[in-house]
Design an enzyme around this catalytic site. Structure first.
Site, PDB file in Angstrom:
ATOM      1  N   ASP A 142       0.807  -1.222   0.000  1.00 31.68           N
ATOM      2  CA  ASP A 142       0.000   0.000   0.000  1.00 31.68           C
ATOM      3  C   ASP A 142       0.842   1.276   0.000  1.00 31.68           C
ATOM      4  O   ASP A 142       1.998   1.268   0.411  1.00 31.68           O
ATOM      5  CB  ASP A 142      -0.885   0.040   1.255  1.00 31.68           C
ATOM      6  N   HIS A 288       3.591  -2.333   3.237  1.00 32.23           N
ATOM      7  CA  HIS A 288       3.605  -0.954   2.740  1.00 32.23           C
ATOM      8  C   HIS A 288       4.931  -0.635   2.054  1.00 32.23           C
ATOM      9  O   HIS A 288       5.978  -1.140   2.458  1.00 32.23           O
ATOM     10  CB  HIS A 288       3.409   0.038   3.896  1.00 32.23           C
TER      11      HIS A 288
HETATM   12 NI    NI Z   1      -2.687   3.103   3.292  1.00 30.86          NI
END
Ligand code: NI
Length: 330
Positions: A142, A288
């Site tokens: 992400d 992430h």
């Molecule tokens: Ni996010």
């Protein structure tokens, strides 16, 4: 004496008020972040947003803000109910959405349906995992594209011959188009994660639509791909968000395994534990590619080991669309 105390208390209250006001201001150059075609529309309803930016931030401050966002767990980690089997911070955020009574001037009335009911109601649109009788699992990343960590991940995936899914922020797509192109060129899937990372369950419908459309447009302009997968920031969804996404032709993806890399970027034991304890067939794993110039320790030191461990346990890494048998693009 009494008067002295009163003065001290009044002084303290003033200080407190000042702090609250100061912390309410966000340092984002908002206009530079929306595609031009959307700016004028956005300004019309700017006053409705509760994460209004000021407009004088430079890029360095933006970077800092984005990086420090991960250090604000109070925003994304409400109390986990004793019955919860998965510690998904974003999903838990959903139950904290405003009550139906808090409607705004323009009529938005965010619903407060428990996430479990939404998964039933939006069956076929909203997924946290794939079929559990399969050995397939999906790695997802992400908040990219980013300057350093996206390339770090792409190098690692290339070395291991693995395909992954990248949920991108529209505002970063226009900053690092070459990274987005590399993701697509190397056979990975690009998907949407909103334009500016707001809690979409707290936005007015018009703003929700803009977050979706602007991101879609930015990714299309760079890659020619019309994305069909979307992950709302923090996994914070309500009926309005899901309706908008469904109407725009999206499959909405959360996750079943939160690596907690955003919370413990330097504690590899913790990230290893958070990841491995929840993996089973059909799992969607959340990682992430964080903003900033520093390479990620998790990607560098831990992810290669995790990939090896999971492969030796018989798991096969696939992209989210393949895991769920849904289209990645429209
Ligand atoms: Ni996010």
């Amino acid at each position: 004496m009494k008067r002295k105390y009163r003065l001290v208390i009044i002084g303290f209250l003033f200080l407190l008020l000042f702090q609250v006001q100061a912390s309410g201001k966000e340092q984002i150059d908002w206009n530079s972040r929306w595609p031009l075609s959307l700016i004028s529309n956005y300004e019309a309803d700017n006053s409705d947003s509760n994460d209004n930016p000021t407009g004088d931030a430079n890029k360095g401050e933006q970077q800092t803000k984005e990086t420090t966002e991960y250090e604000k767990p109070q925003l994304v980690i409400p109390v986990v109910p004793a019955t919860a089997t998965v510690t998904a911070h974003h999903e838990e955020a959903t139950s904290a959405s405003p009550s139906p009574g808090t409607s705004t001037a323009s009529g938005a009335s965010p619903s407060k349906t428990p996430i479990a009911e939404l998964y039933k109601e939006f069956n076929g649109t909203l997924f946290r995992s794939g079929p559990s009788d399969s050995n397939k699992i999906a790695l997802t990343f992400d908040d990219g594209p980013s300057e350093v960590t996206s390339d770090q991940v792409l190098d690692l995936l290339k070395t291991n011959g693995i395909k992954a899914t990248f949920f991108l922020l529209g505002q970063n797509v226009s900053k690092y188009p070459q990274v987005v192109q590399r993701i697509v060129d190397e056979g990975h899937v690009v998907a949407g994660h909103s334009w500016s990372h707001p809690r979409m369950d707290k936005l007015l419908p018009e703003r929700i639509d803009k977050e979706i459309a602007a991101t879609e447009q930015a990714i299309f302009q760079v890659t020619g791909c019309n994305i069909a997968l979307f992950r709302p920031p923090y996994g914070a969804v309500n009926r309005e968000t899901l309706d908008s996404l469904k109407q725009s032709g999206y499959t909405v993806i959360t996750w079943s395994v939160d690596s907690l890399d955003w919370k413990y970027p330097h504690e590899l034991n913790q990230v290893r534990y958070s990841t491995l304890k929840d993996v089973k067939g059909g799992a969607i794993l959340l990682f992430h590619t964080m903003a900033g110039k520093k390479p990620s320790k998790v990607i560098d030191k831990l992810l290669p080991e995790l990939i090896q461990t999971l492969q030796s346990q018989g798991y096969e890494f696939v992209t989210v669309d393949e895991l769920l048998s849904v289209p990645a693009y429209k």
